[in-house]
Write an enzyme that holds these catalytic residues in place. Structure first.
Site, PDB file in Angstrom:
ATOM      1  N   LYS A  21      44.303  15.681 -73.692  1.00 60.76           N
ATOM      2  CA  LYS A  21      43.861  16.107 -72.333  1.00 60.76           C
ATOM      3  C   LYS A  21      42.507  16.854 -72.747  1.00 60.76           C
ATOM      4  CE  LYS A  21      45.017  15.203 -68.094  1.00 60.76           C
ATOM      5  NZ  LYS A  21      45.032  14.317 -67.503  1.00 60.76           N
ATOM      6  N   ASP A  46      39.721  13.188 -63.848  1.00 58.18           N
ATOM      7  CA  ASP A  46      41.185  13.837 -63.635  1.00 58.18           C
ATOM      8  C   ASP A  46      40.634  14.764 -62.259  1.00 58.18           C
ATOM      9  OD1 ASP A  46      43.712  14.542 -64.725  1.00 58.18           O
ATOM     10  OD2 ASP A  46      43.149  16.654 -63.861  1.00 58.18           O
TER      11      ASP A  46
END
Length: 479
Positions: A161, A201
């Site tokens: 991430k 995201d």
């Protein structure tokens, strides 16, 4: 911790398997000394090392506690290989400054992150979040969750991430481009189509991915599938935009079906008004349900006639406006400031906004109002206390690492198309997505049953995701 003799030594050495397991549960080690259970030992270490990262600690606590039956069955092997310690420590954490210039010529400096958490089953895969709340602890929590989510898809992708505390809201296209190019100038040193493939995201949509891809190509001099969520004209996948929201509904429908309920005709409360929420509403309507709420950072809308998805897309995707504009355009829609989505009477709740948005009091309202199922569309949007309350009150609960996996699954399908230099039809991608989400539910269900936890889809998802990663880690040695 290891000082006292074990008074149950005879049971430990000579007793039945059940008795020996009972002793381990009582923190009694087979060599005759009291020793903390392996899960608790690792949890204590993680808390000491990461005391300032509450979201990461919450994620680790939830996962490791639900894995207790698996760990207890393999405790000596996992302990000897320090499996949990390695699982909870990222393989690599990258932090860097991101200088950029605004339209007035002023220089700003943000912080960029990439946490490459676990590559046991494939290259790192996970989105890039652009939001003022981003810090290392949040990126670590998201990356840790991504390990199990990616494993559940059945596709060969590891967990990672990244992101930055940059806020694209209120910025011009040129300012966003300046930031994205600066961000990718540093990030490009650590990613690649077979090493680490980021995606979008919160705050990172098609515009941001395009600017980042262009800068990567410019610096590295290669045209490869290093990012997913790309535009269709340069390697993107049909159905990727819809994937997380659609996948959420596919899994929710399967969970309901397997528990004697139908999705058709149900009233749904949805939080969020971004990509996941919009396309969850769209697919819910297609499947015969009625979503009646959406929310953003300032307030929420209740529309008793059902959310008008086309209007919502216009407000949020085209105008990038607040939900007050949605409410003004719908005669019966009610706009409320602040929180309150979960006070609406509904059959199903879909939290699709951000972490820890559904609190214990919200869970109590949902249960009291007759909600039969909660399925997470965001990453860890329900607090541990709220999750436990819902489960204790027999509300079906699908954790985000299972129900939110449609986006990353379709990103992996985008990677496959890039490698083949092909573009699949919307129908083919959507069909693959539906099969993946149905399989995720059944794998989680079967894993829960295997360990006597029928109906606990949180534990089932964690176990199903963990076992594949653990086997790969053990096979690859200490690395």
């Amino acid at each position: 911790m290891h000082a006292k003799r074990c008074y149950n030594r005879g049971v430990v050495e000579n007793g039945t398997a059940l008795e020996r397991r009972f002793c381990r549960r009582q923190e009694i080690f087979c060599k005759g000394v009291i020793q903390m259970a392996y899960v608790d030992e690792v949890l204590e270490q993680v808390r000491k090392k990461n005391a300032a990262e509450p979201e990461f600690l919450q994620a680790v606590d939830e996962v490791l506690n639900s894995l207790r039956p698996v760990i207890e069955a393999n405790e000596e092997k996992y302990r000897s290989q320090a499996l949990l310690e390695r699982l909870c420590e990222p393989e690599r954490q990258i932090k860097f400054r991101v200088p950029w210039i605004d339209d007035q010529g002023k220089v700003h400096v943000n912080i960029g992150y990439r946490v490459q958490f676990n590559s046991a089953i494939g290259p790192y895969k996970g989105g890039l979040r652009l939001h003022p709340s981003v810090n290392l602890g949040i990126i670590k929590f998201l990356g840790f969750e991504q390990i199990f989510k990616n494993s559940l898809t059945g596709l060969p992708i590891g967990g990672g991430k990244g992101g930055s505390d940059f806020d694209p809201k209120g910025k011009s296209d040129r300012e966003v481009m300046n930031f994205c190019q600066s961000f990718m100038t540093e990030l490009c040193k650590y990613i690649g189509a077979d090493a680490d493939v980021p995606a979008g995201d919160i705050g990172t949509g098609a515009r941001e991915i395009g600017y980042m891809f262009g800068q990567y190509k410019r610096i590295r001099g290669v045209y490869e599938g290093v990012l997913t969520g790309k535009g269709l004209s340069y390697g993107g996948s049909l159905a990727r935009t819809e994937a997380t929201g659609y996948g959420l509904l596919y899994l929710t429908e399967e969970m309901l079906k397997c528990n004697g309920h139908e999705l058709e005709g149900k009233t749904i409360a949805v939080s969020g008004a971004g990509n996941v929420a919009i396309y969850a509403c769209e697919k819910a309507i297609q499947l015969g349900a009625k979503p009646v709420t959406v929310s953003d950072s300032t307030g929420w809308v209740y529309d008793p006639d059902g959310i008008d998805v086309n209007l919502l897309k216009e407000v949020k995707e085209v105008r990038r406006a607040r939900l007050t504009e949605y409410a003004r355009a719908r005669a019966n829609a009610q706009y409320h400031e602040g929180r309150g989505v979960w006070s609406v009477r509904c059959d199903i709740a879909l939290p699709c906004a951000t972490q820890n948005e559904l609190l214990l009091d919200d869970a109590k309202m949902l249960a009291a109002n007759g909600c039969i199922a909660v399925a997470e569309g965001a990453n860890m949007p329900t607090t541990l206390e709220a999750t436990r309350y819902l489960q204790a009150n027999h509300v079906l609960f699908a954790p985000g690492k299972a129900s939110n996996a449609g986006g990353v699954a379709t990103s992996a399908l985008e990677m496959s198309q890039n490698s083949e230099r092909l573009s699949w039809s919307f129908e083919r991608v959507d069909s693959r997505l539906q099969n993946i989400m149905v399989n995720i539910f059944h794998n989680a269900d079967e894993a829960a049953r295997k360990y006597g936890l029928e109906g606990d889809y949180v534990a089932g998802a964690n176990i199903a995701g963990f076992e594949k990663v653990a086997d790969a880690m053990l096979a690859q040695g200490i690395c």
